[in-house]
Scaffold this motif. Sequence first.
Motif, PDB file in Angstrom:
ATOM      1  N   GLY A 119      -6.036  -5.877   1.236  1.00  0.00           N
ATOM      2  CA  GLY A 119      -4.915  -5.749   1.417  1.00  0.00           C
ATOM      3  C   GLY A 119      -3.670  -7.117   2.219  1.00  0.00           C
ATOM      4  N   GLY A 161       0.534  -0.857  -0.289  1.00  0.00           N
ATOM      5  CA  GLY A 161       0.177   0.018  -0.318  1.00  0.00           C
ATOM      6  C   GLY A 161       0.989   1.389  -0.440  1.00  0.00           C
ATOM      7  N   GLY A 206      -7.162   1.209   5.448  1.00  0.00           N
ATOM      8  CA  GLY A 206      -7.212  -0.175   4.260  1.00  0.00           C
ATOM      9  C   GLY A 206      -8.880  -0.313   4.906  1.00  0.00           C
TER      10      GLY A 206
END
Length: 632
Positions: A265, A82, A348
């Motif tokens: 994620g 990320g 997230g």
Amino acid sequence: MSNTSPIQYLIQQRLLLELEYATEKETFRLQTESVGLERKIKRGDAWWPLRIGRNYYNSLNQLCIEVYRLKDDDVEHNFEYGKPVIFFTCNNGQLSYPSFGVRSGSYSVSYVDGDRMVIALPDSIRITDLQNTADLGIQLFFDETSYKTMFDALDRVIHAKNNRLGYLRDLFYSRRSPEHFTFRPMTFPYLNKTQEEAVNKVLTAKDVMIVHGPPGTGKTTTLVEAIYETLMRENQVLVCAQSNMAVDWISEKLVDRGVNVLRIGNPSRVNDKMLSFTYERRFESHPDYPSLWAIRKAIREVRDHRKRGDEKYHQKIERLKARATEIEIRINAELFGEARVIACTLVGSANRLLQGMKFGTLFIDEAAQALEAACWIPIRKVTRVILAGDHCQLPPTIMSLAALKGGLDKTLMERIVENHPDAVSLLKVQYRMNEEIMRFSSDYFYHGQVECAPEVKYRGILDLDTPIVWLNPEELTDQPTAAVREEFVGATFGRINKTEARITLIALQSYFEKIGKQRILDEHIDVGIISPYRAQVQYIRQLIKKKEFFKPYRHLITVNTVDGFQGQERDIIVISMVRSNEEGQIGFLRDLRRMNVAITRARMKLIILGDTQTLTRHPFYKRLCDYIRTIN
């Protein structure tokens, strides 16, 4: 509490966050422009040179490329899922940043495993240019997205009216009592009294509840139990934490309990067990995925072979896209329908996959390390909030001094602890440390309320050993005082004390010799060497590599900063304090919460190396030093 309204407080928070944003952005700009490449590599913020691997479309239909780090030098890097990154080229020490035909220059890390990293790229990139570029490197870029997401969350909380979000906001900022359900408490034979009490409080909380877990008190065990029991009453819960690592840790424990977890994620520790519950892996293994992949491939082929004047081009594309969307929605409905726990980082939780989703309960682990603004991101989706953590351990990292003074480091957890002490459940029995190692922390930080479980009370390695010692480097060397002084090595790395580093390893070697090689290897006696400063950490790592004596034990020794040891424990902990100067300056050693983490990692032996003259001018270190003297 003063008469300031919750909304005024949150507007103040937003201003402080803007200060932090500006400071971090400016620091990043200066570092990008002025810090040499070697320094970036050493700090773990850049890989160079790179080898470019294959490119492919992943299951999320993103174009991805693999890159490999060719020079390791034992440097731990800071890349993780990320994070935004940017490519650069290095020519005679001069860095330039080619765009490869893309308007905005940063890309996103999709996956990291050791020296291999996968980068998600926009479709518009000229990938052949990227592959054919010599002297290519990659570095971390400023993380604009996280800030945007936090600002957006604060704005929504500020403007919330007549809804659950507005209710929670007003409750957290006032002394009004949170509401409860009433039913008979349950018993859990495998939990201690305070853990059982905490789980029951979670189950009866209608609005908010806090599990306060000092070091070694089984916070994760308690939290997993609370989630498990909540799932007996609710179909699905949202579990978040500040870092990817904390999300992985709790997810893994839930999977061990047989809970169906869907991890949004990618994990930071890449192993098959972790990967098997990630959204991407589940999506790929769905029986309908091959047909989706075939349609996506067809879309790319139609695009690549578009003929001039092809009137049916748009119709073809739209028809294929509609079919792809239909399958994607079907797969997602199944994956999210089966999952009992959705797990992701706080930022997230703003992922497009969770758009429009609502949950009964949100669990936030490591809540004392998260900025308040980050906590509001997932709170928008839920009815009640359970926070777990310890505000006497690591605080959030703040770069702006002005924002820090304004109180940006005050977390939502601390705020609720202050306003609603009744909503807090303190875990009071610890299972990690020998009692003498634990006692100081319990007295200083937890009003003496933390007790030792009988099975660990007297744990030790050697008979008649002293579990905790403080060694003064000046008394252990024949060198002049000046040689034991600290040196400043720059803003990011802080300070280094080379003589103390060498003495640290001499102290460890002498303790190892007392235990004996065979026993260390047979019993896997592990060691953590902690220093508050990164420069000292890297220097000690180099010394261990060079020192023949430690060769057989290298796999048992970890050297890291205090932050790197959060949530971990070792049989032996050695702390190198570094600070040694005539003025008695101790810098960020004044942050006592960090020190609380450092001194509570050891199960059986804690060795502190520090210049008593410099450190004991501060009342905390004086008290710690006196405590160690009395037990010795």
